[in-house]
Design an enzyme around this catalytic site. Structure first.
Site, mmCIF file in Angstrom:
data_model
loop_
_atom_site.group_PDB
_atom_site.id
_atom_site.type_symbol
_atom_site.label_atom_id
_atom_site.label_comp_id
_atom_site.label_asym_id
_atom_site.label_seq_id
_atom_site.Cartn_x
_atom_site.Cartn_y
_atom_site.Cartn_z
ATOM 1 N N TYR A 22 0.464 -1.174 -0.092
ATOM 2 C CA TYR A 22 -0.004 -0.030 0.237
ATOM 3 C C TYR A 22 0.604 1.087 -0.302
ATOM 4 O O TYR A 22 0.661 2.333 0.261
ATOM 5 C CB TYR A 22 -0.987 -0.451 1.168
ATOM 6 C CG TYR A 22 -1.855 -1.391 1.044
ATOM 7 C CD1 TYR A 22 -3.168 -1.420 0.158
ATOM 8 C CD2 TYR A 22 -1.653 -2.087 2.207
ATOM 9 C CE1 TYR A 22 -3.439 -2.625 0.038
ATOM 10 C CE2 TYR A 22 -2.411 -3.626 2.338
ATOM 11 C CZ TYR A 22 -3.377 -3.502 0.936
ATOM 12 O OH TYR A 22 -4.500 -4.852 0.983
ATOM 13 N N ASN A 75 -13.048 2.910 -0.660
ATOM 14 C CA ASN A 75 -12.490 1.877 -0.651
ATOM 15 C C ASN A 75 -12.827 1.402 0.712
ATOM 16 O O ASN A 75 -12.766 1.569 1.824
ATOM 17 C CB ASN A 75 -11.150 2.829 -0.965
ATOM 18 C CG ASN A 75 -9.778 1.371 -0.581
ATOM 19 O OD1 ASN A 75 -10.402 0.221 -0.324
ATOM 20 N ND2 ASN A 75 -8.977 1.023 -0.844
ATOM 21 N N HIS A 81 -15.163 -7.757 0.069
ATOM 22 C CA HIS A 81 -15.419 -8.889 -0.559
ATOM 23 C C HIS A 81 -16.052 -9.569 0.032
ATOM 24 O O HIS A 81 -16.578 -10.910 -0.333
ATOM 25 C CB HIS A 81 -14.363 -9.806 -0.440
ATOM 26 C CG HIS A 81 -12.118 -8.737 -0.409
ATOM 27 N ND1 HIS A 81 -12.301 -8.154 -1.824
ATOM 28 C CD2 HIS A 81 -11.534 -7.897 -0.024
ATOM 29 C CE1 HIS A 81 -11.286 -7.621 -2.747
ATOM 30 N NE2 HIS A 81 -11.001 -7.876 -0.999
ATOM 31 N N ASP A 88 -25.708 -3.306 -0.121
ATOM 32 C CA ASP A 88 -27.421 -3.620 -0.120
ATOM 33 C C ASP A 88 -27.137 -1.461 0.021
ATOM 34 O O ASP A 88 -28.802 -1.012 -0.534
ATOM 35 C CB ASP A 88 -28.102 -4.089 0.758
ATOM 36 C CG ASP A 88 -28.554 -5.134 0.527
ATOM 37 O OD1 ASP A 88 -28.372 -5.769 -0.902
ATOM 38 O OD2 ASP A 88 -29.278 -5.604 0.944
ATOM 39 N N HIS A 101 -9.550 0.598 -4.524
ATOM 40 C CA HIS A 101 -8.852 -0.209 -4.427
ATOM 41 C C HIS A 101 -6.856 0.679 -4.735
ATOM 42 O O HIS A 101 -7.129 0.497 -5.928
ATOM 43 C CB HIS A 101 -8.531 -1.985 -4.637
ATOM 44 C CG HIS A 101 -9.895 -2.068 -4.752
ATOM 45 N ND1 HIS A 101 -10.394 -2.345 -2.918
ATOM 46 C CD2 HIS A 101 -10.840 -2.726 -4.939
ATOM 47 C CE1 HIS A 101 -11.454 -2.610 -3.268
ATOM 48 N NE2 HIS A 101 -11.605 -2.954 -4.669
ATOM 49 N N SER A 103 -4.483 -1.090 -4.724
ATOM 50 C CA SER A 103 -3.229 -2.501 -5.239
ATOM 51 C C SER A 103 -4.315 -3.005 -5.957
ATOM 52 O O SER A 103 -5.811 -2.801 -6.105
ATOM 53 C CB SER A 103 -2.951 -3.480 -4.149
ATOM 54 O OG SER A 103 -4.388 -3.977 -2.805
ATOM 55 N N ARG A 112 -9.630 -11.730 -3.146
ATOM 56 C CA ARG A 112 -9.543 -10.343 -3.390
ATOM 57 C C ARG A 112 -9.944 -9.516 -5.129
ATOM 58 O O ARG A 112 -10.534 -9.155 -5.096
ATOM 59 C CB ARG A 112 -8.177 -9.694 -3.450
ATOM 60 C CG ARG A 112 -7.733 -9.453 -1.704
ATOM 61 C CD ARG A 112 -6.181 -9.359 -1.543
ATOM 62 N NE ARG A 112 -5.584 -9.650 -0.439
ATOM 63 C CZ ARG A 112 -5.999 -8.731 0.847
ATOM 64 N NH1 ARG A 112 -6.609 -7.684 0.812
ATOM 65 N NH2 ARG A 112 -5.488 -9.085 1.745
#
Ligand code: DQA
Length: 142
Positions: A22, A75, A81, A88, A101, A103, A112
């Site tokens: 990151y 993010n 995931h 919702d 994201h 990465s 992921r």
């Protein structure tokens, strides 16, 4: 335009955790870059981070009910995931949401590769570090 940049679980440790994945910039430093980009384009931006799923849901609801934003850059971290609650909430609101994201999640562990949010988001950007957020803003503006 008015944007909300929202970060979910563990993103407060950006710059301190898994630096090889990151990077070393902190979330505050990334947010400063985003703020400067938005200012240069005449847009306004707010930032929100929480490690708590329900607080992120509440923030989406508030933004919708108070008509606070034209676009949300989100993010969700690992919630991406598996959080059907966040999915919702995004589906419930009529503000376009961009999934982000830092990465490249598709080049990492198999769990992921699946996002339960993408289907209800306007678009997805991943793999460009802090620039993922800025690319998502460009996308929402277009
Ligand atoms: C992340 C990717 C997620 O898989 C992970 O759980 C994160 C960060 C990213 O920005 O690359 O916490 O959303």
């Amino acid at each position: 335009m008015k944007f909300l940049v929202m970060n979910g679980v563990n993103l407060n440790l950006t710059g301190k955790r898994e630096k090889g994945v990151y990077g070393t910039a902190t979330l505050d430093e990334i947010n400063e870059k985003i703020a400067a980009f938005c200012k240069a384009n005449g847009d306004s931006v707010e930032f929100y981070q929480s490690n708590i799923e329900g607080e992120l849901v509440n923030k989406l609801h508030e933004g919708y009910l108070q008509r606070s934003y034209d676009g949300i850059i989100f993010n969700a971290g690992a919630f991406t995931h598996y959080s059907y609650a966040l999915r919702d909430a995004i589906a419930a609101i009529d503000i376009p949401v961009a999934e982000v994201h830092m990465s490249n999640v598709h080049a990492r562990e198999e769990f992921r590769h699946k996002s339960v949010l993408s289907e209800v988001c306007k678009g997805v950007v991943c793999g460009f570090g802090a620039a993922s957020y800025i690319s998502a803003i460009v996308g929402l503006k277009s």
